[in-house]
Motif scaffolding. Sequence first.
Motif, short mmCIF file in Angstrom:
data_model
loop_
_atom_site.label_atom_id
_atom_site.label_comp_id
_atom_site.label_asym_id
_atom_site.label_seq_id
_atom_site.Cartn_x
_atom_site.Cartn_y
_atom_site.Cartn_z
N ASP A 291 41.27 38.23 41.81
CA ASP A 291 41.07 37.18 40.82
C ASP A 291 40.47 37.79 39.56
O ASP A 291 39.58 38.65 39.64
CB ASP A 291 40.13 36.10 41.35
CG ASP A 291 40.72 35.27 42.47
OD1 ASP A 291 41.96 35.29 42.63
OD2 ASP A 291 39.95 34.60 43.19
N PHE B 244 38.90 36.44 35.81
CA PHE B 244 38.53 35.29 34.98
C PHE B 244 37.35 35.65 34.10
O PHE B 244 36.74 36.72 34.26
CB PHE B 244 38.22 34.06 35.84
CG PHE B 244 37.28 34.30 36.98
CD1 PHE B 244 35.90 34.40 36.79
CD2 PHE B 244 37.76 34.45 38.28
CE1 PHE B 244 35.04 34.61 37.84
CE2 PHE B 244 36.91 34.67 39.35
CZ PHE B 244 35.54 34.74 39.14
N ILE C 117 41.06 31.59 33.10
CA ILE C 117 41.62 32.22 34.29
C ILE C 117 42.77 33.10 33.83
O ILE C 117 43.75 32.62 33.28
CB ILE C 117 42.13 31.19 35.31
CG1 ILE C 117 41.09 30.09 35.55
CG2 ILE C 117 42.55 31.89 36.60
CD1 ILE C 117 39.76 30.58 36.06
N ASP D 70 45.03 34.43 39.24
CA ASP D 70 44.54 33.72 40.43
C ASP D 70 45.27 34.27 41.65
O ASP D 70 46.33 33.78 42.03
CB ASP D 70 44.78 32.22 40.29
CG ASP D 70 44.21 31.42 41.45
OD1 ASP D 70 43.53 32.02 42.31
OD2 ASP D 70 44.43 30.19 41.48
N ALA E 63 40.34 31.24 42.18
CA ALA E 63 39.82 31.80 40.92
C ALA E 63 39.09 30.75 40.09
O ALA E 63 38.00 31.02 39.57
CB ALA E 63 40.95 32.43 40.11
N LYS E 64 39.66 29.57 39.96
CA LYS E 64 39.04 28.55 39.10
C LYS E 64 37.71 28.09 39.66
O LYS E 64 36.72 27.99 38.92
CB LYS E 64 39.98 27.36 38.91
CG LYS E 64 39.44 26.33 37.93
CD LYS E 64 40.47 25.26 37.63
CE LYS E 64 39.95 24.26 36.61
NZ LYS E 64 40.95 23.24 36.27
#
Length: 347
Positions: free
Chosen positions: A143, A145, A172, A175, A180-181
């Motif tokens: 991930d 971000f 992001i 992902d 990830a978010k």
Amino acid sequence: MAIMDFGGVKEDVVTREEFPLAKAREILASETIAVIGYGVQGPGQALNLKDNGFKVIVGQRSPSKSYDKAVADGFVPGVTLFSPEEALEKATVIMYLLSDAAQIAMWPTVQKHLTKGKALYFSHGFGVTYKDRTGIVPPSDVDVFLVAPKGSGTSLRRLFLEGKGLNSSYAIFQDATGRAKERALALGIGIGSGYLFETTFKNEVYSDLTGERGILMGALAGVMEAQYNVLRKNGHSPSEAFNETVEELTESLIKLVGENGMDWMYANTSTTAQRGALDWRKPFRDATAPVFEELYARVKAGEEAQRSIDTNSQPDYRVKLEAELAEIRDSEMWQAGKTVRSLRPGK
């Protein structure tokens, strides 16, 4: 998500109400968060996460001033403070908070420790956005971000200790895990963000580089110098020129703007000040707009990024930087400022 109206434009933002700290702790309960870089953003973010109950370790070379600072801040060698390599090995979330130039230099080491499922966190979109120039290309199975506080790490920490928050953007880039978010938002809440608004890596770095070179630092300093010099040229004393240019702005007016908006400040000043400010607002806007257009174009083309990479990686960068800062520090304007600050009540 909360939908907010920003001057007639609707935006989704994340606040502490719909994403409370307890939820953030739950999401990151099994994560080990390694802060790599203990300079500008590292201390504030690491300490806020630590105080909020997350498992945080710091990776920092020893001996160094930053290592000593981490120890003074309560990170324990061999327990929560390690070499960068050890911290990278232990981490499931790598917070990559080195300077842009240092990120480029250390990337081969970081890349070796980016195993499947880990998360790579930035607070600036520089390295990834300008990957052709930096060489920072994350593997596809992690991930990636960012959470970017809209202010310094010092301000982030100060506001946290006051029970407040500094607004942050988040983005992001990749992902790989499907998480990830939620990882990004949990970290954003964990570091003490007031609220979080969505962006992209590219937009973050474009707006950030423009803002730093523009109104936040470069333009502000330049406009201050121009007004101060005109006042001095026309016979005003250093004290008068500095107070009318800097002191009144920083100690009074800008705080009112931050609290209530520019219109409120105009409405609560003398009619003479109102008329003059309203009449001269547009000439200043129109005069500086071409400079901002040129600045943004250079940022978008990568020219400002390359300038930073080329200069900040030079071995004598610190020596040259000190010479540039000394020019500002030793100028009459900022020497006058030093005296004015010493005369403030309570000093």
